[in-house]
Design a protein around this motif. Structure first.
Motif, PDB file in Angstrom:
ATOM      1  N   ARG A 111       0.825  -1.225   0.000  1.00 23.58           N
ATOM      2  CA  ARG A 111       0.000   0.000   0.000  1.00 23.58           C
ATOM      3  C   ARG A 111       0.854   1.267   0.000  1.00 23.58           C
ATOM      4  NH1 ARG A 111      -3.386  -1.038   5.227  1.00 23.58           N
ATOM      5  NH2 ARG A 111      -1.362  -1.856   5.851  1.00 23.58           N
ATOM      6  N   ILE A 112       2.119   1.145   0.368  1.00 23.25           N
ATOM      7  CA  ILE A 112       2.988   2.325   0.436  1.00 23.25           C
ATOM      8  C   ILE A 112       3.331   2.801  -0.985  1.00 23.25           C
ATOM      9  CG2 ILE A 112       5.292   3.155   1.135  1.00 23.25           C
ATOM     10  CD1 ILE A 112       3.445   2.760   3.493  1.00 23.25           C
ATOM     11  N   ASN A 113       3.185   4.114  -1.192  1.00 24.44           N
ATOM     12  CA  ASN A 113       3.452   4.690  -2.515  1.00 24.44           C
ATOM     13  C   ASN A 113       4.965   4.872  -2.684  1.00 24.44           C
ATOM     14  OD1 ASN A 113       3.705   6.366  -4.729  1.00 24.44           O
ATOM     15  ND2 ASN A 113       1.794   7.466  -4.302  1.00 24.44           N
ATOM     16  N   ARG A 114       5.578   3.983  -3.435  1.00 21.55           N
ATOM     17  CA  ARG A 114       7.044   4.009  -3.577  1.00 21.55           C
ATOM     18  C   ARG A 114       7.523   5.146  -4.482  1.00 21.55           C
ATOM     19  NH1 ARG A 114       8.456   1.751   0.931  1.00 21.55           N
ATOM     20  NH2 ARG A 114       7.185  -0.086   1.256  1.00 21.55           N
ATOM     21  N   THR A 115       6.619   5.658  -5.316  1.00 21.23           N
ATOM     22  CA  THR A 115       7.004   6.794  -6.181  1.00 21.23           C
ATOM     23  C   THR A 115       7.480   7.941  -5.297  1.00 21.23           C
ATOM     24  OG1 THR A 115       4.996   6.204  -7.336  1.00 21.23           O
ATOM     25  CG2 THR A 115       6.171   8.117  -8.183  1.00 21.23           C
ATOM     26  N   VAL A 116       6.735   8.178  -4.204  1.00 27.69           N
ATOM     27  CA  VAL A 116       7.100   9.274  -3.307  1.00 27.69           C
ATOM     28  C   VAL A 116       8.484   9.010  -2.729  1.00 27.69           C
ATOM     29  CG1 VAL A 116       6.500  10.442  -1.157  1.00 27.69           C
ATOM     30  CG2 VAL A 116       4.697   9.774  -2.750  1.00 27.69           C
ATOM     31  N   ASP A 117       8.710   7.786  -2.215  1.00 27.78           N
ATOM     32  CA  ASP A 117      10.013   7.435  -1.634  1.00 27.78           C
ATOM     33  C   ASP A 117      11.141   7.671  -2.639  1.00 27.78           C
ATOM     34  OD1 ASP A 117       8.903   6.816   0.724  1.00 27.78           O
ATOM     35  OD2 ASP A 117       9.473   4.693   0.764  1.00 27.78           O
ATOM     36  N   ARG A 118      10.912   7.174  -3.871  1.00 30.27           N
ATOM     37  CA  ARG A 118      11.968   7.318  -4.897  1.00 30.27           C
ATOM     38  C   ARG A 118      12.260   8.798  -5.168  1.00 30.27           C
ATOM     39  NH1 ARG A 118       9.756   2.787  -7.213  1.00 30.27           N
ATOM     40  NH2 ARG A 118       8.357   4.009  -8.538  1.00 30.27           N
ATOM     41  N   GLN A 119      11.186   9.577  -5.314  1.00 29.12           N
ATOM     42  CA  GLN A 119      11.354  10.996  -5.666  1.00 29.12           C
ATOM     43  C   GLN A 119      12.167  11.749  -4.614  1.00 29.12           C
ATOM     44  OE1 GLN A 119      10.070  13.133  -8.101  1.00 29.12           O
ATOM     45  NE2 GLN A 119       9.216  11.520  -9.377  1.00 29.12           N
ATOM     46  N   ILE A 120      11.953  11.412  -3.351  1.00 29.36           N
ATOM     47  CA  ILE A 120      12.652  12.203  -2.328  1.00 29.36           C
ATOM     48  C   ILE A 120      13.833  11.425  -1.715  1.00 29.36           C
ATOM     49  CG2 ILE A 120      10.600  13.588  -1.756  1.00 29.36           C
ATOM     50  CD1 ILE A 120      10.328  11.928   0.794  1.00 29.36           C
ATOM     51  N   GLU A 121      14.140  10.264  -2.333  1.00 31.82           N
ATOM     52  CA  GLU A 121      15.271   9.432  -1.897  1.00 31.82           C
ATOM     53  C   GLU A 121      15.162   9.129  -0.401  1.00 31.82           C
ATOM     54  OE1 GLU A 121      18.872  11.384  -3.291  1.00 31.82           O
ATOM     55  OE2 GLU A 121      17.658  12.182  -4.925  1.00 31.82           O
ATOM     56  N   PHE A 122      14.080   8.457  -0.080  1.00 34.72           N
ATOM     57  CA  PHE A 122      13.749   8.216   1.325  1.00 34.72           C
ATOM     58  C   PHE A 122      13.137   6.818   1.421  1.00 34.72           C
ATOM     59  CE2 PHE A 122      10.703   8.771   4.898  1.00 34.72           C
ATOM     60  CZ  PHE A 122      11.540   9.327   5.858  1.00 34.72           C
ATOM     61  N   GLU A 123      13.239   6.190   2.604  1.00 29.76           N
ATOM     62  CA  GLU A 123      12.576   4.896   2.741  1.00 29.76           C
ATOM     63  C   GLU A 123      11.547   4.966   3.868  1.00 29.76           C
ATOM     64  OE1 GLU A 123      13.485   0.137   3.384  1.00 29.76           O
ATOM     65  OE2 GLU A 123      14.692   1.643   4.425  1.00 29.76           O
ATOM     66  N   THR A 124      10.297   4.678   3.525  1.00 30.74           N
ATOM     67  CA  THR A 124       9.250   4.649   4.553  1.00 30.74           C
ATOM     68  C   THR A 124       9.284   3.269   5.200  1.00 30.74           C
ATOM     69  OG1 THR A 124       7.914   6.150   3.219  1.00 30.74           O
ATOM     70  CG2 THR A 124       6.767   4.950   4.950  1.00 30.74           C
ATOM     71  N   ARG A 125       9.673   3.237   6.483  1.00 26.34           N
ATOM     72  CA  ARG A 125       9.762   1.936   7.177  1.00 26.34           C
ATOM     73  C   ARG A 125       8.543   1.700   8.066  1.00 26.34           C
ATOM     74  NH1 ARG A 125      14.569   4.280   7.820  1.00 26.34           N
ATOM     75  NH2 ARG A 125      14.199   4.618  10.047  1.00 26.34           N
ATOM     76  N   SER A 126       7.979   2.781   8.561  1.00 20.76           N
ATOM     77  CA  SER A 126       6.739   2.654   9.336  1.00 20.76           C
ATOM     78  C   SER A 126       5.952   3.947   9.142  1.00 20.76           C
ATOM     79  CB  SER A 126       7.036   2.423  10.816  1.00 20.76           C
ATOM     80  OG  SER A 126       7.930   3.408  11.277  1.00 20.76           O
ATOM     81  N   LEU A 127       4.636   3.854   9.329  1.00 19.92           N
ATOM     82  CA  LEU A 127       3.815   5.036   9.043  1.00 19.92           C
ATOM     83  C   LEU A 127       2.566   5.045   9.933  1.00 19.92           C
ATOM     84  CD1 LEU A 127       3.024   6.405   5.551  1.00 19.92           C
ATOM     85  CD2 LEU A 127       1.139   6.009   7.092  1.00 19.92           C
TER      86      LEU A 127
END
Ligand code: ADP
Length: 428
Positions: A111-127
């Motif tokens: 469910r996590i939007n990886r486009t956002v992670d890629r764009q800002i060079e970040f990894e969402t590990r928990s939310l």
């Protein structure tokens, strides 16, 4: 409900968080600028949830998508360009289902939007995300990302929800204040446009008008019979147009404070005499009873006599205009603590109570311009008040209502008198 704290350190932590929330409540209630407000919410959200970062997403009502308005993740500037669809995102689910979501391990969560992670060079590990509500409306989502330490609990969720509801109201207030500021700016621009138009139009109309008046006067003198009458009609209309242009120019100069007043001590009697001379013809043409009660010759005011005469004339012309034939107009003076009040009382159509201040606005007329039966542009009283104020005077209107007549008062400081007796004195 929050759990009972399990140890002293935990209790201290709780107190700290509650204090932070209380603080946030106070700050969010008092700060109206949007940018610093958003940054404050971000910092408070990461702090109370013990998270690496936080973000706010709001719904764009036009596109029905969510967009990032603030975040304290790295490269957050790139976020504003990424729309988040309502029907295919965690934030969207939070909005649509009006409920909070906690994902303790987001690394493999589809469910996590990886486009956002890629764009800002970040990894969402928990939310952890909670809806931002105003009453029953969800306006956006407040998210905490990447917890530091143990998994989030219901307590953390409650804290973030409290912050989110305070933040929602504060953001709405700030947006409304911003909208108001923009509307005001727009209004100022329009006002300037209007003023520029008046300045240019009145200036440009002057030259052709003086040519028309010149030729019409010449024709009136030279022509015979009917032709002379026609020329007289042209002349009178052109002169009327000239008065209107004069009004527009005067208003402009007075409002700019560039009136170039030529003030000198003068007896109020001489001004009133000139005004009476100028206006009584109009009143007698309407069969009105017109009376001027003069003050003492020694009642002196420090004024630009020409401008002051114009102000008085505007008010008396109105009294004549808005009083039916056979009515009464009385001009008299009173002294009140160093001021002299020039009062113009008529027995005319009167002014409704809610219009007593409105009538001093530029271009304002009580009757709608489509239905009114009196000539005029709605400038006479604005000009008169501007003249009075330029002389440190005041002006106001009173009336007992429709058809009960009006009383207009122009107040001026008297020369060399402070705290005078409160009496009406008249002199023939
Ligand atoms: P104008 O007379 O050109 O319309 P003014 O600025 O002089 O503009 O007056 C504004 C409005 O105030 C008038 O249109 C009228 O509706 C109201 N008004 C002014 N003086 C009087 C009065 N003596 N009696 C009744 N209404 C008045």
């Amino acid at each position: 409900m929050t759990d009972v704290p399990r140890s002293v350190t935990e209790a201290e932590k709780q107190v700290q968080i509650l204090r932070r929330l209380l603080d946030a409540g106070l700050v969010l209630n008092s700060n109206f600028a949007l940018e610093p407000l958003l940054m404050y919410i971000m910092d408070a959200a990461s702090e109370i949830t013990n998270a690496e970062a936080a973000s706010i997403l709001l719904i764009d009502k036009r596109t029905n998508e969510l967009y990032f308005v603030a975040s304290n993740t790295p490269n957050e500037g790139r976020l504003s360009h990424i729309p988040i669809p309502l029907d295919d995102s965690i934030a969207g689910t939070i909005v649509l289902e009006n409920r909070s979501i906690i994902i303790q391990d987001a690394r493999n969560d589809i469910r996590i939007n990886r486009t956002v992670d890629r764009q800002i060079e970040f990894e969402t590990r928990s939310l952890m995300g909670v809806p931002m509500r105003i009453k029953n409306d969800v306006i956006g989502v407040l998210e905490a990302v990447n917890r530091i330490g143990p998994p989030w609990t219901d307590e953390d969720r409650n804290h973030l929800s409290i912050l989110a509801s305070q933040a929602a109201v504060a953001i709405q207030n700030a947006q409304q204040a911003e909208d108001l500021r923009k509307a005001y700016e727009e209004l100022n621009k329009l006002d300037k446009l209007k003023n520029d138009f008046i300045a240019v139009a009145s200036h440009e109309l002057r030259t052709p008008l003086s040519i028309i008046i010149g030729y019409a006067s010449f024709l009136q003198e030279e022509a015979q019979g009917e032709a002379s009458e026609h020329a007289a009609a042209v002349l009178s209309s052109a002169q009327h147009l000239g008065d209107i242009i004069e009004d527009m120019t005067n208003l402009r100069y007075l409002q700019l404070g560039a009136s170039g007043l030529e003030r000198e001590p003068v007896s109020l009697v001489s001004i009133l005499q000139a005004v009476q001379h100028q206006t009584e013809g109009m009143a007698s043409a309407k069969n009105q009873q017109f009376e001027v009660v003069y003050p003492r010759l020694s009642d002196m005011v420090n004024v630009d006599a020409v401008k002051m005469q114009m102000a008085f004339t505007n008010v008396i012309n109105n009294a004549v205009k808005f009083t039916p034939p056979g009515g009464k107009i009385r001009v008299y003076t009173e002294q009140h603590s160093g001021e002299i009040w020039i009062r113009v009382k008529d027995s005319g159509i009167g002014i409704p109570p809610d219009q007593l201040e409105e009538i001093f606005k530029n271009f304002y007329q009580v009757a709608d311009h489509m239905t009114r039966k009196y000539n005029g542009m709605g400038l006479g009283l604005s000009i008169a008040r501007a003249v009075l104020e330029a002389h440190h005077g005041r002006m106001w209107a009173e009336s007992d209502g429709p058809n009960k007549g009006s009383l207009l008062t122009l107040s001026l400081p008297l020369i060399g008198q402070t705290g005078m007796l409160n009496a009406s004195r008249a002199q023939p």
